[in-house]
Design a protein around this motif. Structure first.
Motif, PDB file in Angstrom:
ATOM      1  N   GLU A  42       0.823  -1.205   0.000  1.00  0.00           N
ATOM      2  CA  GLU A  42       0.000   0.000   0.000  1.00  0.00           C
ATOM      3  C   GLU A  42       0.860   1.258   0.000  1.00  0.00           C
ATOM      4  N   GLY A  43       1.953   1.230   0.787  1.00  0.00           N
ATOM      5  CA  GLY A  43       2.833   2.389   0.848  1.00  0.00           C
ATOM      6  C   GLY A  43       3.502   2.671  -0.483  1.00  0.00           C
ATOM      7  N   LEU A  44       3.920   1.609  -1.159  1.00  0.00           N
ATOM      8  CA  LEU A  44       4.548   1.766  -2.471  1.00  0.00           C
ATOM      9  C   LEU A  44       3.561   2.336  -3.482  1.00  0.00           C
ATOM     10  N   ILE A  45       2.335   1.788  -3.474  1.00  0.00           N
ATOM     11  CA  ILE A  45       1.310   2.265  -4.403  1.00  0.00           C
ATOM     12  C   ILE A  45       0.952   3.718  -4.099  1.00  0.00           C
ATOM     13  N   PHE A  46       0.809   4.021  -2.802  1.00  0.00           N
ATOM     14  CA  PHE A  46       0.455   5.386  -2.413  1.00  0.00           C
ATOM     15  C   PHE A  46       1.498   6.382  -2.904  1.00  0.00           C
ATOM     16  N   GLY A  47       2.772   6.027  -2.760  1.00  0.00           N
ATOM     17  CA  GLY A  47       3.836   6.912  -3.215  1.00  0.00           C
ATOM     18  C   GLY A  47       3.783   7.146  -4.717  1.00  0.00           C
ATOM     19  N   ARG A  48       3.487   6.088  -5.465  1.00  0.00           N
ATOM     20  CA  ARG A  48       3.390   6.215  -6.925  1.00  0.00           C
ATOM     21  C   ARG A  48       2.232   7.127  -7.321  1.00  0.00           C
ATOM     22  N   VAL A  49       1.067   6.899  -6.684  1.00  0.00           N
ATOM     23  CA  VAL A  49      -0.112   7.690  -7.032  1.00  0.00           C
ATOM     24  C   VAL A  49       0.064   9.136  -6.590  1.00  0.00           C
ATOM     25  N   ARG A  50       0.585   9.316  -5.381  1.00  0.00           N
ATOM     26  CA  ARG A  50       0.784  10.666  -4.853  1.00  0.00           C
ATOM     27  C   ARG A  50       1.670  11.500  -5.766  1.00  0.00           C
ATOM     28  N   ASP A  51       2.724  10.874  -6.284  1.00  0.00           N
ATOM     29  CA  ASP A  51       3.692  11.598  -7.110  1.00  0.00           C
ATOM     30  C   ASP A  51       3.384  11.516  -8.599  1.00  0.00           C
ATOM     31  N   SER A  52       2.293  10.820  -8.950  1.00  0.00           N
ATOM     32  CA  SER A  52       1.973  10.582 -10.365  1.00  0.00           C
ATOM     33  C   SER A  52       3.172   9.987 -11.097  1.00  0.00           C
ATOM     34  N   ASN A  53       3.867   9.113 -10.426  1.00  0.00           N
ATOM     35  CA  ASN A  53       5.078   8.508 -10.983  1.00  0.00           C
ATOM     36  C   ASN A  53       4.807   7.042 -11.295  1.00  0.00           C
ATOM     37  N   TYR A  54       4.477   6.760 -12.538  1.00  0.00           N
ATOM     38  CA  TYR A  54       4.151   5.398 -12.951  1.00  0.00           C
ATOM     39  C   TYR A  54       5.232   4.799 -13.853  1.00  0.00           C
ATOM     40  N   ARG A  55       6.343   5.467 -13.970  1.00  0.00           N
ATOM     41  CA  ARG A  55       7.360   5.038 -14.927  1.00  0.00           C
ATOM     42  C   ARG A  55       8.217   3.889 -14.410  1.00  0.00           C
ATOM     43  N   HIS A 108      11.914   1.740 -15.338  1.00  0.00           N
ATOM     44  CA  HIS A 108      13.223   2.188 -15.824  1.00  0.00           C
ATOM     45  C   HIS A 108      13.235   2.314 -17.344  1.00  0.00           C
ATOM     46  N   SER A 109      12.389   1.533 -17.994  1.00  0.00           N
ATOM     47  CA  SER A 109      12.318   1.586 -19.455  1.00  0.00           C
ATOM     48  C   SER A 109      11.558   2.809 -19.951  1.00  0.00           C
ATOM     49  N   GLY A 110      10.877   3.498 -19.031  1.00  0.00           N
ATOM     50  CA  GLY A 110      10.093   4.658 -19.416  1.00  0.00           C
ATOM     51  C   GLY A 110       8.620   4.361 -19.608  1.00  0.00           C
ATOM     52  N   LYS A 111       8.240   3.082 -19.632  1.00  0.00           N
ATOM     53  CA  LYS A 111       6.841   2.713 -19.822  1.00  0.00           C
ATOM     54  C   LYS A 111       6.059   2.941 -18.525  1.00  0.00           C
ATOM     55  N   THR A 112       4.778   3.236 -18.661  1.00  0.00           N
ATOM     56  CA  THR A 112       3.940   3.536 -17.493  1.00  0.00           C
ATOM     57  C   THR A 112       2.755   2.591 -17.326  1.00  0.00           C
ATOM     58  N   GLN A 113       2.502   1.735 -18.304  1.00  0.00           N
ATOM     59  CA  GLN A 113       1.295   0.910 -18.284  1.00  0.00           C
ATOM     60  C   GLN A 113       1.253  -0.018 -17.069  1.00  0.00           C
ATOM     61  N   PHE A 114       2.386  -0.614 -16.701  1.00  0.00           N
ATOM     62  CA  PHE A 114       2.427  -1.577 -15.599  1.00  0.00           C
ATOM     63  C   PHE A 114       1.948  -0.935 -14.296  1.00  0.00           C
ATOM     64  N   TRP A 115       2.554   0.186 -13.908  1.00  0.00           N
ATOM     65  CA  TRP A 115       2.221   0.790 -12.626  1.00  0.00           C
ATOM     66  C   TRP A 115       0.844   1.436 -12.638  1.00  0.00           C
ATOM     67  N   LYS A 116       0.415   1.988 -13.768  1.00  0.00           N
ATOM     68  CA  LYS A 116      -0.933   2.554 -13.829  1.00  0.00           C
ATOM     69  C   LYS A 116      -1.978   1.467 -13.593  1.00  0.00           C
ATOM     70  N   HIS A 117      -1.750   0.300 -14.178  1.00  0.00           N
ATOM     71  CA  HIS A 117      -2.693  -0.814 -14.020  1.00  0.00           C
ATOM     72  C   HIS A 117      -2.728  -1.293 -12.572  1.00  0.00           C
ATOM     73  N   HIS A 118      -1.560  -1.505 -11.964  1.00  0.00           N
ATOM     74  CA  HIS A 118      -1.515  -2.079 -10.623  1.00  0.00           C
ATOM     75  C   HIS A 118      -1.884  -1.065  -9.542  1.00  0.00           C
ATOM     76  N   CYS A 119      -1.649   0.199  -9.797  1.00  0.00           N
ATOM     77  CA  CYS A 119      -2.049   1.207  -8.813  1.00  0.00           C
ATOM     78  C   CYS A 119      -3.568   1.301  -8.706  1.00  0.00           C
ATOM     79  N   LYS A 120      -4.264   1.024  -9.788  1.00  0.00           N
ATOM     80  CA  LYS A 120      -5.725   1.030  -9.754  1.00  0.00           C
ATOM     81  C   LYS A 120      -6.275  -0.225  -9.086  1.00  0.00           C
ATOM     82  N   ALA A 121      -5.476  -1.297  -9.053  1.00  0.00           N
ATOM     83  CA  ALA A 121      -5.949  -2.576  -8.505  1.00  0.00           C
ATOM     84  C   ALA A 121      -5.887  -2.625  -6.988  1.00  0.00           C
TER      85      ALA A 121
END
Length: 247
Positions: A4-17, A19-32
């Protein structure tokens, strides 16, 4: 850090990237992952976000006045995601598997010798209904899980499934508290489970208990070699008057 803490940090900072620069993975899992109503309000508040994820790291005040989210030391769940008295909050002193949250001091006297120690709770997460109310152990349900676990993992050699976390925690519990008493003079071995001193047995059950070096244990007859349950059935079948004996 918790999930939850990891997801919260990603959502709070709008940081879904990645290392490759792609954002689809974290956007999907942050919503889950459901973070709870309290944290969701914080996420929705723009003062807690950095709208441009390429912005260099800023000092904490730039992210808003974020309150500390307490985390359970045992199950690693955020304690109060929904605010005061919310249904989504962690139960008081009891984790989701019915086990108490923290260790407990025990005073024990064995053979006239007193011992004081701290007893740790079983690892999280235990299978449902084996423990309840933080300090109640259900031996009948425990034995049911033991038989199912043994058949599925040992006999059928099934691979881990959706129950993998429960299996791992339950296996760790068995490994830590199982005692094997070798059979002598033709008698079968006994497999014992050392009971927790800081847990009480559920009322209304009649478990088969045994004493081992002054400590009370639950007999797991289904795991003895040969199984004591099978031997007991053979004895009953051989008794005069039984249907098998008179056949």
């Amino acid at each position: 850090m918790t999930v939850e803490g990891l997801i919260f940090g990603r959502v709070r900072d709008s940081n879904y990237r990645l290392h490759s620069g792609k954002t689809q993975f974290w956007k999907h899992h942050c919503k889950a992952i459901y973070l709870g109503t309290k944290i969701q309000k914080m996420v929705d508040d723009q003062s807690y976000k950095v709208t441009d994820c390429t912005t260099p790291a800023l000092p904490p005040p730039a992210y808003g006045q974020q309150s500390k989210n307490h985390v359970c030391s045992r199950c690693k769940r955020i304690m109060y995601p929904g605010g005061k008295n919310h249904k989504d909050n962690h139960s008081r002193n009891v984790c989701g598997d019915g086990v108490r949250q923290s260790p407990e001091k025990v005073h024990l006297v064995i053979n006239g010798i007193a011992r004081d120690f701290v007893e740790q709770p079983p690892p999280f997460p235990q299978p449902p209904d084996v423990f309840s109310d933080g300090n109640v152990f259900h031996p009948a349900r425990f034995m049911q899980v033991v038989r199912t676990f043994y058949d599925r993992i040992v006999v059928n050699n099934n691979v881990p499934s959706a129950l993998a976390m429960h299996d791992y925690a339950f296996a760790a519990l068995l490994y830590d508290r199982t005692v094997i008493v070798p059979g002598l003079d033709g008698r079968p071995s006994k497999v014992l489970f050392k009971l927790f001193h800081s847990f009480k047995l559920a009322p209304g059950e009649a478990p088969v208990l045994d004493d081992y070096e002054g400590e009370m244990c639950l007999r797991m007859d289904c795991l003895s070699e040969p199984p004591l349950e099978a031997l007991q059935q053979d004895v009953v079948a051989d008794e005069p008057g039984s249907s098998d004996a008179t056949a």
